[in-house]
Design a protein around this motif. Structure first.
Motif: not given
Length: 274
Positions: A1-25
């Protein structure tokens, strides 16, 4: 969980824009992961449709069960669309954060939409108190968690940009990590919102109206791009179109547009990649 949370935070902190798509299953989550997206977000509408119900009517335990399944489907961090949370009060907002973190989500969004069409937006003070309580709960967690605060004005007949910015700025001061006002339909308005705050801004594409590419949105200041229920609506639309063809004409031309069996199965066996 810590790894996923850290990776998610890093996506918001590092340069660049990213797509976060929305699956439904689980299947759509695994396809998106195989295609190389860095994170996933649930869609409350897509979830409801997949369960055969209307958006906003899914019971709490079904919502959490769905989110838990998406979290477990891939190694990617997942943020959940939890609508207004599991109640109206600040205490319920805090409880929502704790419940979301307990099932392994790396983040979630909370709306200021009440769920009542006759009075759709929470009072300003209550809306801010709800985010403040959610932030306090997030800070008490033993690991990171990205809280997205949403202002729903533009989706519910209140296209008041000044009030929307006022709310987003208040959510930022309360400690929200990401700010989000769905329903912004032009780049000028999106740019104005991004310039009015200092936290990352999420914008949704795939809604009716103008659509912009990653480069255009990045230039306007957007950090994160989601697509809400658009992928689910696309898939369900193709399904309904095919069913109507069979029912009305007795033909099966839809199968000419279907993905090949081997390619589709390859997403679940590791054979099909981006």
């Amino acid at each position: 969980m810590n790894d996923k949370a850290t990776a998610f935070r890093q996506l918001h902190d590092e340069p660049g824009t990213f797509i976060i798509p929305n699956p439904w299953d689980i299947g759509t989550a695994r396809i998106l992961a195989a295609l190389g997206f860095p994170a996933l977000a649930t869609t409350s509408a897509g979830m409801a449709f997949s369960l055969g119900g209307a958006e906003g009517a899914t019971p709490r335990e079904d919502v959490l069960s769905h989110c838990r399944a998406i979290v477990g489907a891939t190694p990617l961090p997942v943020s959940a669309d939890l609508e207004k949370g599991f109640g109206d009060s600040p205490e319920s907002a805090a409880e929502t954060i704790r419940a979301a973190a307990d099932i392994g989500l790396a983040g979630c969004s909370l709306e200021d939409h009440t769920g009542d069409r006759d009075d759709p937006i929470f009072d300003f003070t209550l809306a801010v108190e709800r985010i403040a309580a959610a932030v306090e709960a997030r800070r008490a967690l033993p690991h990171d968690f990205v809280l997205t605060a949403r202002c729903e004005n533009f989706l519910w007949g209140r296209p008041d940009l000044d009030d929307t910015i006022r709310r987003l700025q208040a959510f930022e001061r309360a400690g929200a990590d990401v700010l989000y006002a769905p329903g912004l339909h032009d780049l000028g308005t999106i740019r104005t919102v991004c310039e009015a705050v200092t936290r990352p801004v999420n914008v949704v594409m795939g809604m009716p109206g103008a659509s912009f590419g990653v480069a255009e949105l990045a230039a306007a200041g957007v950090k994160r791009i989601s697509v809400g229920s658009a992928l689910a609506r696309l898939a369900f639309g193709a399904f309904v179109e095919a069913a109507r063809e069979m029912r009305s004409t007795g033909t099966f031309r839809f199968s000419e547009r279907a993905m090949g069996f081997a390619e589709l199965q390859g997403f679940f066996t590791g054979a099909t990649k981006a």
